[in-house]
Design a protein around this motif. Sequence first.
Motif, PDB file in Angstrom:
ATOM      1  N   TYR A  37      47.198 -48.385  61.413  1.00 47.61           N
ATOM      2  CA  TYR A  37      46.014 -49.041  61.937  1.00 47.61           C
ATOM      3  C   TYR A  37      45.093 -48.014  62.555  1.00 47.61           C
ATOM      4  O   TYR A  37      45.532 -47.012  63.119  1.00 47.61           O
ATOM      5  CB  TYR A  37      46.394 -50.078  63.003  1.00 47.61           C
ATOM      6  N   GLU A  44      39.280 -52.888  68.610  1.00 49.42           N
ATOM      7  CA  GLU A  44      39.869 -53.671  67.520  1.00 49.42           C
ATOM      8  C   GLU A  44      40.795 -52.815  66.663  1.00 49.42           C
ATOM      9  O   GLU A  44      40.494 -51.680  66.356  1.00 49.42           O
ATOM     10  CB  GLU A  44      38.737 -54.226  66.653  1.00 49.42           C
ATOM     11  N   MET A  45      41.954 -53.365  66.305  1.00 55.34           N
ATOM     12  CA  MET A  45      42.894 -52.673  65.429  1.00 55.34           C
ATOM     13  C   MET A  45      42.541 -53.016  63.987  1.00 55.34           C
ATOM     14  O   MET A  45      42.575 -54.179  63.592  1.00 55.34           O
ATOM     15  CB  MET A  45      44.328 -53.111  65.729  1.00 55.34           C
ATOM     16  N   ILE A  46      42.240 -51.999  63.199  1.00 53.30           N
ATOM     17  CA  ILE A  46      41.822 -52.202  61.817  1.00 53.30           C
ATOM     18  C   ILE A  46      42.936 -51.752  60.886  1.00 53.30           C
ATOM     19  O   ILE A  46      43.348 -50.590  60.909  1.00 53.30           O
ATOM     20  CB  ILE A  46      40.533 -51.408  61.521  1.00 53.30           C
TER      21      ILE A  46
ATOM     22  N   GLU B   1      35.040 -56.723  60.174  1.00 50.24           N
ATOM     23  CA  GLU B   1      35.087 -58.096  60.714  1.00 50.24           C
ATOM     24  C   GLU B   1      36.385 -58.769  60.241  1.00 50.24           C
ATOM     25  O   GLU B   1      36.585 -58.998  59.050  1.00 50.24           O
ATOM     26  CB  GLU B   1      33.869 -58.881  60.219  1.00 50.24           C
ATOM     27  N   THR B   2      37.293 -59.040  61.200  1.00 51.13           N
ATOM     28  CA  THR B   2      38.594 -59.585  60.828  1.00 51.13           C
ATOM     29  C   THR B   2      38.630 -61.097  60.900  1.00 51.13           C
ATOM     30  O   THR B   2      39.592 -61.713  60.447  1.00 51.13           O
ATOM     31  CB  THR B   2      39.681 -59.037  61.767  1.00 51.13           C
ATOM     32  N   PHE B 105      43.707 -58.250  63.651  1.00 49.63           N
ATOM     33  CA  PHE B 105      43.583 -58.189  65.101  1.00 49.63           C
ATOM     34  C   PHE B 105      42.174 -58.548  65.560  1.00 49.63           C
ATOM     35  O   PHE B 105      41.188 -58.266  64.871  1.00 49.63           O
ATOM     36  CB  PHE B 105      43.903 -56.779  65.598  1.00 49.63           C
ATOM     37  N   GLY B 106      42.111 -59.132  66.754  1.00 48.69           N
ATOM     38  CA  GLY B 106      40.840 -59.310  67.425  1.00 48.69           C
ATOM     39  C   GLY B 106      40.444 -58.028  68.144  1.00 48.69           C
ATOM     40  O   GLY B 106      41.168 -57.030  68.113  1.00 48.69           O
TER      41      GLY B 106
END
Lengths: 118, 114
Positions: A37, A44-46, B1-2, B105-106
């Motif tokens: 990640y 924010e974790m991407i 954008e999740t 994740f947010g």
Amino acid sequence: AQKITQTQPGMFVQEKEAVTLDCTYDTSDPSYGLFWYKQPSSGEMIFLIYQGSYDQQNATEGRYSLNFQKARKSANLVISASQLGDSAMYFCAMREGLSGAGSYQLTFGKGTKLSVIP
Amino acid sequence: ETGVTQSPTHLIKTRGQQVTLRCSSQSGHNTVSWYQQALGQGPQFIFQYYREEENGRGNFPPRFSGLQFPNYSSELNVNALELDDSALYLCASRESYQGISEAFFGQGTRLTVV
């Protein structure tokens, strides 16, 4: 013992160069998944890339590839052609006991801060 | 954008108080997990909810509790706040029937306890 170890607190890379971020893991479970990640300063974790323990080939996603060496229990992330936007924290994580509706606990390492230099 | 949103973004509370953090998951994501990330550390698993029931818990005391609602929203409640509870709290959702799907994740809620 640490389940996920990231030994590089910080790394620098020149723009357009490749960089490898190290990750070693510890598990006795034969069925597990490894994740990387990216966490920018926004928090924010991407999700970047995933490797399953039974996958025969190394995972690739665009400029990201995972160098999976099962016998050495390592899952290094390789970023090719680094960009300024790649500057962020990078976390390696593991999920053990892969199943559908079971607990999806991810165990994270402490992270590596990557800085891309123009 | 999740598609996962958390509120509030930042919060300051006094030691001993109670706090509720909120998370709105993607439609169809019936599994939500909460993580605590202390400064300079990786996230640590607090617990997971699946179809409105807790089905996994990390090494956190009972004063950390949660709720999940049918509309894909969820809450993390922390009672009797301690200074060490200061951290970034992240929620993550996924479609649990996809056994190896990634968690989305947010952006997190940054809680400061003074």
